[in-house]
Scaffold this active site. Sequence first.
Site, mmCIF file in Angstrom:
data_model
loop_
_atom_site.group_PDB
_atom_site.id
_atom_site.type_symbol
_atom_site.label_atom_id
_atom_site.label_comp_id
_atom_site.label_asym_id
_atom_site.label_seq_id
_atom_site.Cartn_x
_atom_site.Cartn_y
_atom_site.Cartn_z
ATOM 1 N N LYS A 183 0.871 -1.188 0.000
ATOM 2 C CA LYS A 183 0.000 0.000 0.000
ATOM 3 C C LYS A 183 0.905 1.233 0.000
ATOM 4 O O LYS A 183 1.425 1.647 1.032
ATOM 5 C CB LYS A 183 -0.895 -0.015 1.240
ATOM 6 N N GLU A 391 10.129 16.384 14.198
ATOM 7 C CA GLU A 391 10.497 16.198 12.793
ATOM 8 C C GLU A 391 9.701 17.157 11.922
ATOM 9 O O GLU A 391 8.472 17.151 11.930
ATOM 10 C CB GLU A 391 10.232 14.753 12.379
#
Length: 487
Positions: A183, A391
């Site tokens: 996926k 991040e």
Amino acid sequence: MSVWTDKTSNLLVDGEWHPGSGGRFETANPATEEVLGTAANATAADLDRAIAAARRAFDETGWSRDVDLRVRCLKQLGTALQEHAEELRELTIAEVGAPRFLTHGAQLDAPVADLAYFADLAAGYEWTRDLGVAEPMGMPSRRWTRREAVGVVGAITPWNFPHQINLAKLGPALAAGNTVVLKPAPDTPWCAAAVAEILLRETDIPPGVVNVVTSDDHALGAQLPSDERVDLVSFTGSTATGRAVMAAAAPGIKRTFLELGGKSAFVVLDDADLGAACGLAAFTVCTHAGQGCALTTRLLVPRERYDEAVEATAKALRGIGVGDPDEPGTVCGPLISARQRDRVEGYLALARDEGGEFVTGGARAERDRGFFVEPTLIAGLTNDARVAREEIFGPVLVILPHDGDDDAVRIANDSPYGLSGAVHGGDLERARAVAARLRTGTVGVNGGVWYGGDAPFGGYKQSGIGREMGVAGFEEYLETKLIAEPA
């Protein structure tokens, strides 16, 4: 390659090319914002059929037991991808916004070449090992260990390095004898679909062994860890999503491999060539617009040379700038989408609120189209600031002072992450000693490059569980069985 020429792609399910039952969705060029074409939009029913196909292929065919077939098929795939390299290169630059120079490395050529490593590893691997005779409870027995495929692998991948991450899962998983449901991310469906089309047309991989299901639904992949027919989930992406994958897999005690976020430190020691180190740190954070989990995004420099380091790093960042990813000299191209640009701009606003100074950058780049953000250096903060701890996934570097080796190690390790890092120093043994104290899965010393098909990659702490690539990455996809007989 019809994905590129026909401007459309489909799903690969059970060895056939399907349009998908959810209609189609657009894929766009992040440098120009122009629509490239459309991809098949899978639904839960499509993914269910893909899982069923992978389950049948594992349970009812000889794929998991036929090492020679797997080796041949992986080599076929590697050769076929190399033959289509230039088409794939143009597609990758257009869909990912990847700088052209990077497609000759980790964005395309390197992961394709790594398929041969996994084929050779499977061919020469010690699948059974004789442990000899022992007498447990006085009963002489000869024991063997046997390594076997885990089963059906659900692979969920992000958009930033699609070929590298897709192939880093497909290569070892297939070499080990597993079947796979891939996926890929909604932002880069064509990269995955192009590989699927080449695999379908030009290899002997049996139907159902590899299934590729594209969708614009970010949540569709959550079906894989919760499905009892899936034996292992291999996920690369954010730490927040990794937690959700673990939670969904927990009821079935399903094995998970997680390669997650990073906030890696680039440590400059007081005997280093400061200008060269700061220049490399600037180049690194600008590569692919900072969209790499293992890129170093905190620059730690000696306090007594802090101002000099700020000036040198800012100059390097200004010199890099942003550019068209199709141009050979571009290092910093666009962010993948408007959504990602908004995310980065949100962190820039946060940095300003936290008291940070934009020495250079700090805004959108002045371009008519595309999702570009200027290479940015943030000074004046401590390691407690959110932009120094979270991040960002953009060309944003936070520069922090340290007071010697011990302090540098303390700051570098003061992070929820532990994915990568770098150390630069004049005395190699001293630099190695600092590198040894960093709690990270990879460390580059004085510019050393840790990437390679034979090199295990992964992180400490909230950067993940397990290793990808190398023998360690291959063995993530294996079970161990012990067999005993009377001696």
